[in-house]
Scaffold this motif. Structure first.
Motif, PDB file in Angstrom:
ATOM      1  N   ALA A  90       8.076  35.835  21.333  1.00  0.00           N
ATOM      2  CA  ALA A  90       8.126  36.058  19.888  1.00  0.00           C
ATOM      3  C   ALA A  90       7.915  34.732  19.167  1.00  0.00           C
ATOM      4  N   ARG A  91       7.063  34.730  18.181  1.00  0.00           N
ATOM      5  CA  ARG A  91       6.764  33.500  17.455  1.00  0.00           C
ATOM      6  C   ARG A  91       7.998  33.030  16.686  1.00  0.00           C
ATOM      7  N   GLY A  92       8.233  31.735  16.752  1.00  0.00           N
ATOM      8  CA  GLY A  92       9.366  31.153  16.052  1.00  0.00           C
ATOM      9  C   GLY A  92      10.650  31.159  16.840  1.00  0.00           C
ATOM     10  N   VAL A  93      10.640  31.699  18.058  1.00  0.00           N
ATOM     11  CA  VAL A  93      11.831  31.756  18.905  1.00  0.00           C
ATOM     12  C   VAL A  93      11.634  30.832  20.104  1.00  0.00           C
ATOM     13  N   GLY A  94      12.670  30.104  20.463  1.00  0.00           N
ATOM     14  CA  GLY A  94      12.585  29.223  21.618  1.00  0.00           C
ATOM     15  C   GLY A  94      11.645  28.052  21.423  1.00  0.00           C
ATOM     16  N   ARG A  95      11.576  27.541  20.222  1.00  0.00           N
ATOM     17  CA  ARG A  95      10.659  26.429  19.927  1.00  0.00           C
ATOM     18  C   ARG A  95      11.285  25.102  20.361  1.00  0.00           C
ATOM     19  N   PRO A  96      10.512  24.227  20.993  1.00  0.00           N
ATOM     20  CA  PRO A  96      11.073  22.961  21.493  1.00  0.00           C
ATOM     21  C   PRO A  96      11.412  22.000  20.366  1.00  0.00           C
ATOM     22  N   THR A  97      12.337  21.101  20.659  1.00  0.00           N
ATOM     23  CA  THR A  97      12.589  20.013  19.728  1.00  0.00           C
ATOM     24  C   THR A  97      11.368  19.101  19.705  1.00  0.00           C
ATOM     25  N   ASP A  98      11.299  18.222  18.720  1.00  0.00           N
ATOM     26  CA  ASP A  98      10.152  17.312  18.619  1.00  0.00           C
ATOM     27  C   ASP A  98      10.031  16.430  19.862  1.00  0.00           C
ATOM     28  N   ALA A  99      11.164  15.961  20.358  1.00  0.00           N
ATOM     29  CA  ALA A  99      11.137  15.099  21.535  1.00  0.00           C
ATOM     30  C   ALA A  99      10.652  15.863  22.764  1.00  0.00           C
ATOM     31  N   ALA A 100      11.102  17.101  22.925  1.00  0.00           N
ATOM     32  CA  ALA A 100      10.675  17.911  24.070  1.00  0.00           C
ATOM     33  C   ALA A 100       9.204  18.289  23.941  1.00  0.00           C
ATOM     34  N   ASP A 133      19.488  23.223  26.059  1.00  0.00           N
ATOM     35  CA  ASP A 133      18.082  23.161  26.449  1.00  0.00           C
ATOM     36  C   ASP A 133      17.221  22.759  25.257  1.00  0.00           C
ATOM     37  N   PRO A 134      16.534  21.600  25.306  1.00  0.00           N
ATOM     38  CA  PRO A 134      15.702  21.199  24.174  1.00  0.00           C
ATOM     39  C   PRO A 134      14.267  21.716  24.265  1.00  0.00           C
ATOM     40  N   LEU A 135      13.839  22.136  25.448  1.00  0.00           N
ATOM     41  CA  LEU A 135      12.452  22.572  25.611  1.00  0.00           C
ATOM     42  C   LEU A 135      12.282  24.027  25.188  1.00  0.00           C
ATOM     43  N   ILE A 136      13.166  24.889  25.662  1.00  0.00           N
ATOM     44  CA  ILE A 136      13.247  26.265  25.170  1.00  0.00           C
ATOM     45  C   ILE A 136      14.703  26.473  24.763  1.00  0.00           C
ATOM     46  N   PRO A 137      15.028  26.230  23.517  1.00  0.00           N
ATOM     47  CA  PRO A 137      16.420  26.334  23.075  1.00  0.00           C
ATOM     48  C   PRO A 137      17.024  27.703  23.349  1.00  0.00           C
ATOM     49  N   VAL A 138      18.345  27.745  23.277  1.00  0.00           N
ATOM     50  CA  VAL A 138      19.088  28.922  23.726  1.00  0.00           C
ATOM     51  C   VAL A 138      18.744  30.183  22.947  1.00  0.00           C
ATOM     52  N   ALA A 153      17.292  35.934  22.532  1.00  0.00           N
ATOM     53  CA  ALA A 153      16.314  36.943  22.128  1.00  0.00           C
ATOM     54  C   ALA A 153      15.921  37.818  23.309  1.00  0.00           C
ATOM     55  N   THR A 154      15.801  37.200  24.498  1.00  0.00           N
ATOM     56  CA  THR A 154      15.453  37.968  25.693  1.00  0.00           C
ATOM     57  C   THR A 154      16.539  38.982  26.020  1.00  0.00           C
ATOM     58  N   ALA A 155      17.785  38.520  26.024  1.00  0.00           N
ATOM     59  CA  ALA A 155      18.904  39.412  26.348  1.00  0.00           C
ATOM     60  C   ALA A 155      19.047  40.521  25.309  1.00  0.00           C
ATOM     61  N   ALA A 156      18.793  40.194  24.050  1.00  0.00           N
ATOM     62  CA  ALA A 156      18.906  41.196  22.996  1.00  0.00           C
ATOM     63  C   ALA A 156      17.820  42.258  23.116  1.00  0.00           C
ATOM     64  N   ALA A 157      16.679  41.885  23.679  1.00  0.00           N
ATOM     65  CA  ALA A 157      15.551  42.821  23.758  1.00  0.00           C
ATOM     66  C   ALA A 157      15.717  43.835  24.880  1.00  0.00           C
ATOM     67  N   VAL A 158      16.348  43.437  25.983  1.00  0.00           N
ATOM     68  CA  VAL A 158      16.436  44.314  27.158  1.00  0.00           C
ATOM     69  C   VAL A 158      17.734  45.117  27.113  1.00  0.00           C
ATOM     70  N   PRO A 159      17.656  46.428  27.123  1.00  0.00           N
ATOM     71  CA  PRO A 159      18.880  47.241  27.085  1.00  0.00           C
ATOM     72  C   PRO A 159      19.798  46.936  28.270  1.00  0.00           C
ATOM     73  N   MET A 206      23.968  22.491  30.272  1.00  0.00           N
ATOM     74  CA  MET A 206      22.708  22.698  30.988  1.00  0.00           C
ATOM     75  C   MET A 206      21.536  22.587  30.031  1.00  0.00           C
ATOM     76  N   GLY A 207      20.511  21.847  30.464  1.00  0.00           N
ATOM     77  CA  GLY A 207      19.279  21.736  29.711  1.00  0.00           C
ATOM     78  C   GLY A 207      18.182  22.539  30.380  1.00  0.00           C
ATOM     79  N   HIS A 208      17.000  21.933  30.492  1.00  0.00           N
ATOM     80  CA  HIS A 208      15.854  22.649  31.060  1.00  0.00           C
ATOM     81  C   HIS A 208      15.618  22.200  32.499  1.00  0.00           C
ATOM     82  N   ASP A 209      16.602  22.443  33.334  1.00  0.00           N
ATOM     83  CA  ASP A 209      16.499  22.165  34.757  1.00  0.00           C
ATOM     84  C   ASP A 209      17.588  22.948  35.479  1.00  0.00           C
ATOM     85  N   LEU A 210      17.696  22.735  36.775  1.00  0.00           N
ATOM     86  CA  LEU A 210      18.682  23.453  37.581  1.00  0.00           C
ATOM     87  C   LEU A 210      19.607  22.438  38.245  1.00  0.00           C
ATOM     88  N   PRO A 211      20.609  21.949  37.529  1.00  0.00           N
ATOM     89  CA  PRO A 211      21.498  20.926  38.102  1.00  0.00           C
ATOM     90  C   PRO A 211      22.295  21.458  39.286  1.00  0.00           C
TER      91      PRO A 211
END
Length: 289
Positions: free
Chosen positions: A143-153, A240-245, A250-256, A266-271
């Motif tokens: 969806a446009r406008g959702v999960g947009r990265p920060t400027d640094a990311a 997560d700065p690359l794909i914010p929360v 939005a994904t969880a809200a979309a799927v019944p 946690m950011g954008h990796d798997l620590p």
């Protein structure tokens, strides 16, 4: 590792665990390779009773590339001109489906991270009969406008290709510091090891750009996600700065009936500190199937 021809693409893959166990397909993200799944994480999944399949998406790692197509015109794509788009996320999903078919796997639990989460979602929409359960990690719906990265990311995404190995490794380490987990910073030596291994196995910045074009040219999956019936788990880092929360929300809200697990720090990796919690959640979601 081995190679199969699927959906017209040569796909490099690896399996871990017993073929007699339920299959679990791991789908990696933008410009990533199957080695980007931490070996210890994969082994934990296999030890919990899964036959784990991981692979290189087209245009990454050792799978088929599309260099003959040339580079996409990203500004043009954003303006609505799709003439330079080599493929879409639906094609990447078809690759994954083709791989499973070639391996004789009719149905699998599917776990995708970042762009891999988008591919996993699309696989669930296009081939619902093949997906026993879906786990979407640090991803979004399109969806446009959702999960947009920060400027640094975002700056990490558009960095020009490196001139040599040393620059590529340095850039990868610097980028990992920007998008990685602030609560669980990875050791410098480990980041350097990963970056060097990825460069030596397959440095393909042009392929990464074509994958990025596939992301931005693909349609919003929200309407389709509303029809998903497979048990679905959404995992996202709170920092997560690359794909914010909001992408995960939005994904969880979309799927019944989807479950949402937001992990502080946690950011954008798997620590490594979170592997156990993530694996437990994936196992619980699979049991819902």
């Amino acid at each position: 590792m081995a190679e199969v021809r699927a959906n017209g693409v040569d796909i490099w893959y690896e399996t871990v665990g017993s073929p007699g166990d339920p299959a679990l397909l791991l789908v990696m993200g933008l410009g990533a390779q199957l080695i980007d799944w931490p070996a210890g994480f994969v082994e934990q999944l296999a030890s919990r009773g899964f036959y784990v399949v991981l692979f290189d998406n087209r245009d990454s790692g050792l799978s088929s590339g599309f260099d003959e197509v040339g580079l996409p015109d990203v500004p043009g794509i954003l303006a609505g001109d799709r003439s330079t788009v080599a493929y879409l996320l639906s094609d990447l999903a078809a690759d994954a489906a083709g791989l499973l078919k070639e391996l004789g796997i009719a149905r699998a639990h599917v776990v995708g991270a970042s762009m891999g989460g988008m591919v996993a979602q699309q696989l669930t929409l296009d081939h619902p009969e093949m997906v026993a359960s879906l786990t979407s990690i640090m991803s979004t719906t399109g969806a446009r406008g959702v999960g947009r990265p920060t400027d640094a990311a975002a700056a990490v995404l558009i960095r020009p290709p490196a001139a040599d190995r040393a620059e590529a490794v340095a850039n990868a380490v610097a980028g990992a510091r920007v998008v990685g987990s602030p609560g669980y910073p990875a050791p410098q030596a480990e980041l350097e090891r990963r970056a060097a291994a990825k460069y030596d196995r397959g440095y393909r910045p042009q392929g990464t750009l074509r994958q990025y074009a596939a992301i931005i040219a693909s349609p919003d999956r929200t309407p389709g996600l509303r029809e998903v019936t497979a048990p679905t788990l959404v995992i996202h880092g709170a920092d997560d700065p690359l794909i914010p929360v909001d992408g995960g929300e939005a994904t969880a809200a979309a799927v019944p009936g989807a479950e949402l697990l937001v992990l502080p720090g946690m950011g954008h990796d798997l620590p490594v500190q979170l592997w156990g919690q993530i694996v437990d959640a994936v196992v619980a979601n699979a049991r819902r199937a």
